[in-house]
Design a protein around this motif. Structure first.
Motif, PDB file in Angstrom:
ATOM      1  N   ILE A  82       0.811  -1.120   0.195  1.00 48.96           N
ATOM      2  CA  ILE A  82       0.084  -0.006   0.045  1.00 48.96           C
ATOM      3  C   ILE A  82       0.927   1.126  -0.069  1.00 48.96           C
ATOM      4  O   ILE A  82       1.891   1.330   0.831  1.00 48.96           O
ATOM      5  CB  ILE A  82      -0.758  -0.040   1.129  1.00 48.96           C
ATOM      6  CG1 ILE A  82      -1.775  -1.220   1.390  1.00 48.96           C
ATOM      7  CG2 ILE A  82      -1.828   1.301   1.247  1.00 48.96           C
ATOM      8  CD1 ILE A  82      -2.608  -1.463   2.276  1.00 48.96           C
ATOM      9  N   SER A  83       0.690   2.126  -0.930  1.00 48.15           N
ATOM     10  CA  SER A  83       1.378   3.337  -0.981  1.00 48.15           C
ATOM     11  C   SER A  83       0.896   4.379   0.353  1.00 48.15           C
ATOM     12  O   SER A  83       0.040   4.225   0.802  1.00 48.15           O
ATOM     13  CB  SER A  83       1.039   4.136  -2.108  1.00 48.15           C
ATOM     14  OG  SER A  83      -0.341   4.575  -2.254  1.00 48.15           O
ATOM     15  N   VAL A  84       1.817   5.413   0.449  1.00 43.17           N
ATOM     16  CA  VAL A  84       1.611   6.346   1.632  1.00 43.17           C
ATOM     17  C   VAL A  84       0.369   7.114   1.068  1.00 43.17           C
ATOM     18  O   VAL A  84      -0.418   7.395   2.096  1.00 43.17           O
ATOM     19  CB  VAL A  84       2.812   7.315   1.548  1.00 43.17           C
ATOM     20  CG1 VAL A  84       2.494   8.274   2.521  1.00 43.17           C
ATOM     21  CG2 VAL A  84       4.026   6.527   1.861  1.00 43.17           C
ATOM     22  N   ASP A  85       0.276   7.475  -0.212  1.00 47.42           N
ATOM     23  CA  ASP A  85      -1.068   8.139  -0.636  1.00 47.42           C
ATOM     24  C   ASP A  85      -2.080   7.374  -0.289  1.00 47.42           C
ATOM     25  O   ASP A  85      -3.119   7.873   0.293  1.00 47.42           O
ATOM     26  CB  ASP A  85      -1.054   8.412  -2.108  1.00 47.42           C
ATOM     27  CG  ASP A  85      -0.099   9.719  -2.434  1.00 47.42           C
ATOM     28  OD1 ASP A  85       0.450  10.494  -1.367  1.00 47.42           O
ATOM     29  OD2 ASP A  85       0.600   9.480  -3.380  1.00 47.42           O
ATOM     30  N   LEU A  91      -6.666   6.891   6.074  1.00 46.86           N
ATOM     31  CA  LEU A  91      -6.663   7.661   7.341  1.00 46.86           C
ATOM     32  C   LEU A  91      -7.761   8.972   7.470  1.00 46.86           C
ATOM     33  O   LEU A  91      -8.472   8.909   8.289  1.00 46.86           O
ATOM     34  CB  LEU A  91      -5.260   8.170   7.719  1.00 46.86           C
ATOM     35  CG  LEU A  91      -4.329   7.252   8.232  1.00 46.86           C
ATOM     36  CD1 LEU A  91      -2.932   7.805   8.368  1.00 46.86           C
ATOM     37  CD2 LEU A  91      -4.502   6.498   9.702  1.00 46.86           C
ATOM     38  N   GLU A  92      -7.730   9.686   6.293  1.00 41.85           N
ATOM     39  CA  GLU A  92      -8.581  10.673   6.224  1.00 41.85           C
ATOM     40  C   GLU A  92     -10.085  10.164   6.105  1.00 41.85           C
ATOM     41  O   GLU A  92     -10.900  10.762   6.866  1.00 41.85           O
ATOM     42  CB  GLU A  92      -8.369  11.581   4.981  1.00 41.85           C
ATOM     43  CG  GLU A  92      -7.153  12.226   4.935  1.00 41.85           C
ATOM     44  CD  GLU A  92      -6.704  13.046   3.775  1.00 41.85           C
ATOM     45  OE1 GLU A  92      -7.537  12.817   2.587  1.00 41.85           O
ATOM     46  OE2 GLU A  92      -5.745  13.827   3.555  1.00 41.85           O
TER      47      GLU A  92
END
Length: 182
Positions: A82-85, A91-92
């Motif tokens: 999973i990418s950071v984006d 999370l958002e």
């Protein structure tokens, strides 16, 4: 009799729990057929003993299962990186859900508080109404008693006046009688 009871107790100690349960369900011996419960278990009756029925339970290894039957423990698919984006978006989204739930809880608490205020207001109005009615009834009773007392006093005064008139009349009649006789 004592021998029969002790023999029965000994037989009960020898009996397996499965035999005991099965003997409770049926008294007729089964033929030597094999019962299949799914593809992973077989139950085969053994010759009847003096203590009741006995069975042999055969559990098959997972390798013995048929290929068309799904495996019980299927391997989990590997998780993709999973990418950071993507993590940031998740999370958002989680934060938005948390805020939405928090707002919903606050709305529910406000509605509950408003409902409680309304119930309390209604209770106060009813209490005031009851107090006013009770006070009016008490005042009415007090006025009725006062009127009754006044009416009773008026009746007593009237009787007293009548008695005084009667007494004055009797005195006058006595005086007249005394003059006439005297």
């Amino acid at each position: 009799m004592a021998n029969t009871v002790s023999a029965y107790k000994e037989k009960m100690k020898e009996m397996s729990v499965l035999s005991l349960i099965c003997s409770c369900f049926t008294t007729q011996p089964h033929t030597n057929s094999i019962y299949q419960y799914g593809a992973d278990m077989e139950v085969k009756p053994i010759n009847k003993r003096l203590s009741g029925q006995s069975f042999e339970v055969i559990l098959k290894a997972p390798a013995d299962l048929s290929p068309d039957r799904p495996q019980l423990l299927a391997p989990h698919p590997k998780r993709k990186d999973i990418s950071v984006d993507e993590l940031q978006k998740r999370l958002e989204a989680a934060e938005d859900r948390r805020k939405s739930q928090e707002a919903q809880v606050l709305r529910q608490l406000a509605e509950k508080r408003d409902h409680e205020r309304e119930v309390l207001h209604r209770a106060l109005v009813e209490n005031n109404k009851f107090s006013r009615l009770a006070e009016e009834k008490l005042n009415h009773k007090m006025e009725a008693r006062k009127e009754n007392r006044e009416a009773h006093l008026m009746a007593l005064k009237q009787r007293l006046r009548e008695k005084e008139k009667h007494a004055a009349e009797v005195r006058r009649n006595k005086e007249l009688q005394a003059e006439l006789s005297g």
